[in-house]
Design a protein around this motif. Structure first.
Motif, PDB file in Angstrom:
ATOM      1  N   ASN A  49       0.845  -1.191   0.000  1.00  0.00           N
ATOM      2  CA  ASN A  49       0.000   0.000   0.000  1.00  0.00           C
ATOM      3  C   ASN A  49       0.888   1.251   0.000  1.00  0.00           C
ATOM      4  OD1 ASN A  49      -2.507   1.412   0.185  1.00  0.00           O
ATOM      5  ND2 ASN A  49      -2.118   1.733   2.354  1.00  0.00           N
ATOM      6  N   GLU A  50       0.714   2.108  -0.979  1.00  0.00           N
ATOM      7  CA  GLU A  50       1.616   3.241  -1.221  1.00  0.00           C
ATOM      8  C   GLU A  50       1.887   4.114   0.011  1.00  0.00           C
ATOM      9  OE1 GLU A  50       4.103   5.747  -3.395  1.00  0.00           O
ATOM     10  OE2 GLU A  50       3.177   3.890  -4.124  1.00  0.00           O
ATOM     11  N   PRO A  51       0.854   4.530   0.784  1.00  0.00           N
ATOM     12  CA  PRO A  51       1.140   5.460   1.889  1.00  0.00           C
ATOM     13  C   PRO A  51       1.875   4.824   3.071  1.00  0.00           C
ATOM     14  CG  PRO A  51      -1.183   5.514   1.247  1.00  0.00           C
ATOM     15  CD  PRO A  51      -0.585   4.307   0.624  1.00  0.00           C
ATOM     16  N   THR A  52       1.876   3.499   3.171  1.00  0.00           N
ATOM     17  CA  THR A  52       2.420   2.830   4.353  1.00  0.00           C
ATOM     18  C   THR A  52       3.910   2.559   4.192  1.00  0.00           C
ATOM     19  OG1 THR A  52       0.270   1.758   4.669  1.00  0.00           O
ATOM     20  CG2 THR A  52       2.121   0.894   5.941  1.00  0.00           C
ATOM     21  N   LYS A  53       4.692   3.070   5.122  1.00  0.00           N
ATOM     22  CA  LYS A  53       6.146   2.902   5.084  1.00  0.00           C
ATOM     23  C   LYS A  53       6.606   2.357   6.440  1.00  0.00           C
ATOM     24  CE  LYS A  53       5.949   5.286   1.224  1.00  0.00           C
ATOM     25  NZ  LYS A  53       6.039   4.612  -0.088  1.00  0.00           N
ATOM     26  N   GLU A  54       7.461   1.377   6.411  1.00  0.00           N
ATOM     27  CA  GLU A  54       8.045   0.788   7.622  1.00  0.00           C
ATOM     28  C   GLU A  54       6.971   0.091   8.470  1.00  0.00           C
ATOM     29  OE1 GLU A  54      11.164   2.993   9.716  1.00  0.00           O
ATOM     30  OE2 GLU A  54      10.654   4.720   8.478  1.00  0.00           O
ATOM     31  N   VAL A  55       7.227  -1.151   8.820  1.00  0.00           N
ATOM     32  CA  VAL A  55       6.258  -1.921   9.611  1.00  0.00           C
ATOM     33  C   VAL A  55       6.967  -2.781  10.645  1.00  0.00           C
ATOM     34  CG1 VAL A  55       4.422  -3.662   9.563  1.00  0.00           C
ATOM     35  CG2 VAL A  55       4.623  -2.044   7.679  1.00  0.00           C
ATOM     36  N   VAL A  56       6.440  -2.752  11.858  1.00  0.00           N
ATOM     37  CA  VAL A  56       6.795  -3.726  12.893  1.00  0.00           C
ATOM     38  C   VAL A  56       5.498  -4.389  13.331  1.00  0.00           C
ATOM     39  CG1 VAL A  56       7.638  -4.054  15.250  1.00  0.00           C
ATOM     40  CG2 VAL A  56       8.865  -2.541  13.696  1.00  0.00           C
ATOM     41  N   LEU A  57       5.492  -5.709  13.367  1.00  0.00           N
ATOM     42  CA  LEU A  57       4.299  -6.472  13.747  1.00  0.00           C
ATOM     43  C   LEU A  57       4.570  -7.205  15.054  1.00  0.00           C
ATOM     44  CD1 LEU A  57       1.566  -7.851  13.371  1.00  0.00           C
ATOM     45  CD2 LEU A  57       2.620  -9.402  11.730  1.00  0.00           C
ATOM     46  N   LEU A  58       3.829  -6.840  16.097  1.00  0.00           N
ATOM     47  CA  LEU A  58       3.932  -7.500  17.402  1.00  0.00           C
ATOM     48  C   LEU A  58       2.708  -8.377  17.608  1.00  0.00           C
ATOM     49  CD1 LEU A  58       5.174  -7.788  20.292  1.00  0.00           C
ATOM     50  CD2 LEU A  58       3.783  -5.798  20.930  1.00  0.00           C
ATOM     51  N   SER A  59       2.930  -9.667  17.827  1.00  0.00           N
ATOM     52  CA  SER A  59       1.829 -10.593  18.070  1.00  0.00           C
ATOM     53  C   SER A  59       2.147 -11.420  19.305  1.00  0.00           C
ATOM     54  CB  SER A  59       1.625 -11.506  16.850  1.00  0.00           C
ATOM     55  OG  SER A  59       0.582 -12.442  17.081  1.00  0.00           O
ATOM     56  N   THR A  60       1.337 -11.259  20.365  1.00  0.00           N
ATOM     57  CA  THR A  60       1.514 -12.019  21.603  1.00  0.00           C
ATOM     58  C   THR A  60       0.180 -12.653  21.985  1.00  0.00           C
ATOM     59  OG1 THR A  60       0.884 -10.296  23.207  1.00  0.00           O
ATOM     60  CG2 THR A  60       3.122 -10.198  22.303  1.00  0.00           C
ATOM     61  N   CYS A  61       0.146 -13.302  23.154  1.00  0.00           N
ATOM     62  CA  CYS A  61      -1.092 -13.965  23.565  1.00  0.00           C
ATOM     63  C   CYS A  61      -2.207 -12.969  23.865  1.00  0.00           C
ATOM     64  CB  CYS A  61      -0.853 -14.858  24.783  1.00  0.00           C
ATOM     65  SG  CYS A  61      -0.300 -13.974  26.251  1.00  0.00           S
ATOM     66  N   ASN A  62      -1.859 -11.724  24.111  1.00  0.00           N
ATOM     67  CA  ASN A  62      -2.879 -10.748  24.487  1.00  0.00           C
ATOM     68  C   ASN A  62      -3.036  -9.583  23.526  1.00  0.00           C
ATOM     69  OD1 ASN A  62      -4.108 -11.719  26.885  1.00  0.00           O
ATOM     70  ND2 ASN A  62      -2.208 -11.316  27.978  1.00  0.00           N
ATOM     71  N   LYS A 116      11.035  -6.109  21.439  1.00  0.00           N
ATOM     72  CA  LYS A 116      12.384  -6.082  20.870  1.00  0.00           C
ATOM     73  C   LYS A 116      12.544  -7.157  19.799  1.00  0.00           C
ATOM     74  CE  LYS A 116      14.821  -4.084  24.824  1.00  0.00           C
ATOM     75  NZ  LYS A 116      15.806  -4.286  25.912  1.00  0.00           N
ATOM     76  N   ASP A 117      11.981  -8.338  20.047  1.00  0.00           N
ATOM     77  CA  ASP A 117      12.055  -9.421  19.054  1.00  0.00           C
ATOM     78  C   ASP A 117      11.336  -9.015  17.764  1.00  0.00           C
ATOM     79  OD1 ASP A 117      13.516 -11.029  20.746  1.00  0.00           O
ATOM     80  OD2 ASP A 117      11.789 -12.179  21.461  1.00  0.00           O
ATOM     81  N   ALA A 118      10.158  -8.396  17.908  1.00  0.00           N
ATOM     82  CA  ALA A 118       9.392  -7.963  16.736  1.00  0.00           C
ATOM     83  C   ALA A 118      10.165  -6.907  15.949  1.00  0.00           C
ATOM     84  CB  ALA A 118       8.042  -7.404  17.179  1.00  0.00           C
ATOM     85  N   PHE A 119      10.804  -5.994  16.668  1.00  0.00           N
ATOM     86  CA  PHE A 119      11.601  -4.943  16.026  1.00  0.00           C
ATOM     87  C   PHE A 119      12.813  -5.530  15.320  1.00  0.00           C
ATOM     88  CE2 PHE A 119      14.912  -1.488  16.839  1.00  0.00           C
ATOM     89  CZ  PHE A 119      14.648  -0.852  15.645  1.00  0.00           C
ATOM     90  N   ARG A 120      13.517  -6.447  15.987  1.00  0.00           N
ATOM     91  CA  ARG A 120      14.689  -7.096  15.370  1.00  0.00           C
ATOM     92  C   ARG A 120      14.293  -7.816  14.081  1.00  0.00           C
ATOM     93  NH1 ARG A 120      15.800  -8.993  20.824  1.00  0.00           N
ATOM     94  NH2 ARG A 120      17.470  -7.782  21.784  1.00  0.00           N
ATOM     95  N   PHE A 121      13.130  -8.465  14.113  1.00  0.00           N
ATOM     96  CA  PHE A 121      12.663  -9.204  12.937  1.00  0.00           C
ATOM     97  C   PHE A 121      12.490  -8.258  11.753  1.00  0.00           C
ATOM     98  CE2 PHE A 121       9.225 -10.829  10.254  1.00  0.00           C
ATOM     99  CZ  PHE A 121       9.688 -12.112   9.968  1.00  0.00           C
ATOM    100  N   SER A 122      11.795  -7.140  11.967  1.00  0.00           N
ATOM    101  CA  SER A 122      11.578  -6.180  10.879  1.00  0.00           C
ATOM    102  C   SER A 122      12.878  -5.530  10.431  1.00  0.00           C
ATOM    103  CB  SER A 122      10.579  -5.104  11.315  1.00  0.00           C
ATOM    104  OG  SER A 122       9.264  -5.586  11.228  1.00  0.00           O
ATOM    105  N   GLN A 123      13.752  -5.249  11.380  1.00  0.00           N
ATOM    106  CA  GLN A 123      15.050  -4.648  11.041  1.00  0.00           C
ATOM    107  C   GLN A 123      15.869  -5.583  10.174  1.00  0.00           C
ATOM    108  OE1 GLN A 123      17.535  -3.465  14.349  1.00  0.00           O
ATOM    109  NE2 GLN A 123      17.488  -1.337  13.726  1.00  0.00           N
ATOM    110  N   ALA A 124      15.918  -6.858  10.567  1.00  0.00           N
ATOM    111  CA  ALA A 124      16.715  -7.844   9.838  1.00  0.00           C
ATOM    112  C   ALA A 124      16.200  -8.050   8.411  1.00  0.00           C
ATOM    113  CB  ALA A 124      16.713  -9.171  10.591  1.00  0.00           C
TER     114      ALA A 124
END
Length: 432
Positions: free
Chosen positions: A39-52, A123-131
């Motif tokens: 999607n054109e307007p969306t730049k940079e993404v971090v996805l956090l998914s936990t039990c809650n 931090k894990d979610a951020f590292r994943f997107s960074q990598a």
């Protein structure tokens, strides 16, 4: 460009919906992030998914369009109705997004206030997107400050001390039900991080613990990390153990229920099963005599008690979050000013260099006087630019900063100094 966060958590959706929204593999996460970035307007993404919670942290040039697109993609992924998700979603942009992110990182938005797992998960979610190259300097900056904020909250309050996790809450509920727990058998299904926490709290509460996992070796390795003896049984014994064990807590990462009508045995003893996994490990349709099943959402009474006991500490923590949210935007604005101030001096020195060389060439000054004349000129430039530089730095704290920055850049023909901006790294990323 604005910061944008789409948030689904225990606050706005129930466990059934959270199960469908959860991302259980890196492949699912990567596939979804790629779809969002189409999607054109969306730049940079971090996805956090936990039990809650599921948090989608982005930058966008059109918040409304990005939000709808992200929720449409979530609806397709989960099979849930778009309108339902759109109505339930908490959508934060810019300062609201930053405040929310800092609250999440500081465990103030968690089911159990002050729980210690969330900052590591973020931090894990951020590292994943960074990598994977799915985020760059803008997300790095806000994450840098989120982790810095979480560290300050931990240092300034006692929210991160004691038993503060979903696992500890489940054990506290079991202890409250059982009463005298000495020697009472408890079964833990799974051998991951949440299971480790669960075993730790069960042992400290006096339970006699058994671990069972599909990965026997991993379960045995986990058992050896505790000072007291912890039993390990093969996964083939699951039904037998469920029949004779009063307390069971399950916390696997299975994408489907592992305890169903087919393998859930009846029993003549009172049993209490705690399902702290999302998606749930226990089929919700199981109904047996002498059995009570608790999911994450059923632990709310203890969570409410936790809230009241920590209310004063949480008030202090929210003060830190609000202050650091303001500091973050001031810091961002200062990053706009620094290259301009630097370039003013660079441009002044370039003019000095050009004029001195020209004066020597035309014989206006002697080459032997070049160094002293340069020093004199630089002194003049420094004194002349001192007040404008100071005013520019002061303007960085005001609302008109963006307008002034753009005007000065255009006036002097400056480009943004990306190298200077990229020097800001996330100092708190490697810290737990």
């Amino acid at each position: 460009m604005s910061y944008l966060i789409i948030s689904f958590s225990h606050k706005n959706i129930d466990i059934k919906m959270r199960e469908k929204l959860s991302f259980n593999s890196d492949e699912d996460k990567e596939r979804f992030i790629k779809q969002i970035l189409e999607n054109e307007p969306t730049k940079e993404v971090v996805l956090l998914s936990t039990c809650n919670r599921v948090e989608i942290i982005t930058r966008s040039s059109n918040v409304k369009q990005s939000a709808r697109n992200i929720i449409e993609k979530l609806a397709t992924y989960s099979g849930l109705d778009f309108e339902l998700l759109y109505d339930r979603a908490d959508i934060y942009d810019n300062d609201g997004a930053v405040h929310h992110l800092f609250s999440v990182a500081s465990a103030l938005d968690s089911l159990v206030i002050g729980e210690t797992q969330i900052v590591g998960q973020l931090k894990d979610a951020f590292r994943f997107s960074q990598a994977k190259g799915y985020c760059s300097s803008n997300i790095t900056r806000v994450m840098h400050y989120a982790f810095k904020c979480a560290a300050q909250v931990r240092n300034a309050t006692s929210l991160g001390t004691g038993s503060v996790s979903v696992a500890s809450t489940a054990v506290a509920k079991a202890k409250d039900i059982i009463g005298n727990t000495k020697g009472v058998k408890a079964l833990v299904i799974g051998a991951g991080e949440m299971s480790e926490l669960t075993v730790k709290h069960l042992i400290s509460s006096g339970f006699d613990v058994t671990i069972i996992s599909r990965d026997m070796k991993k379960a045995q390795n986990l058992a050896t990390t505790f000072e007291v003896h912890v039993n390990v049984e093969p996964y083939s014994e699951l039904s037998n153990l469920l029949a004779k064990t009063p307390v069971m807590i399950t916390a696997t990462s299975a994408p489907y229920p592992i305890i169903t009508k087919d393998n859930a045995p009846s029993s003549n003893i009172n049993r209490y099963w705690f399902d702290i996994a999302v998606p749930r490990d226990i089929d919700e349709n199981i109904s047996l005599s002498n059995l009570e099943v608790y999911s994450v959402d059923d632990l709310q009474d203890i969570v409410n008690e936790n809230m009241s006991l920590r209310a004063e500490q949480a008030k202090t923590a929210y003060g830190i979050v609000s202050r650091m949210s303001l500091e973050f935007f001031e810091w961002l604005k200062s990053l706009e000013i620094e290259p301009i101030v630097k370039n003013l001096y660079v441009k002044g020195n370039d003019i000095i260099d050009k004029k001195v060389k020209n004066a020597i060439k035309k014989g206006y000054i002697s080459a032997s006087d070049e160094e002293n004349i340069r020093k004199l000129c630089q002194t003049v430039i420094t004194e002349y630019l001192h007040q404008p530089s100071k005013q520019l730095k002061d303007i960085s704290k005001n609302m008109e900063c963006d307008l002034v920055v753009g005007t000065v850049q255009n006036m002097f023909g400056f480009n943004n100094d990306s190298n200077l901006r990229n020097k800001y790294k996330c100092d708190h990323l490697s810290k737990n």
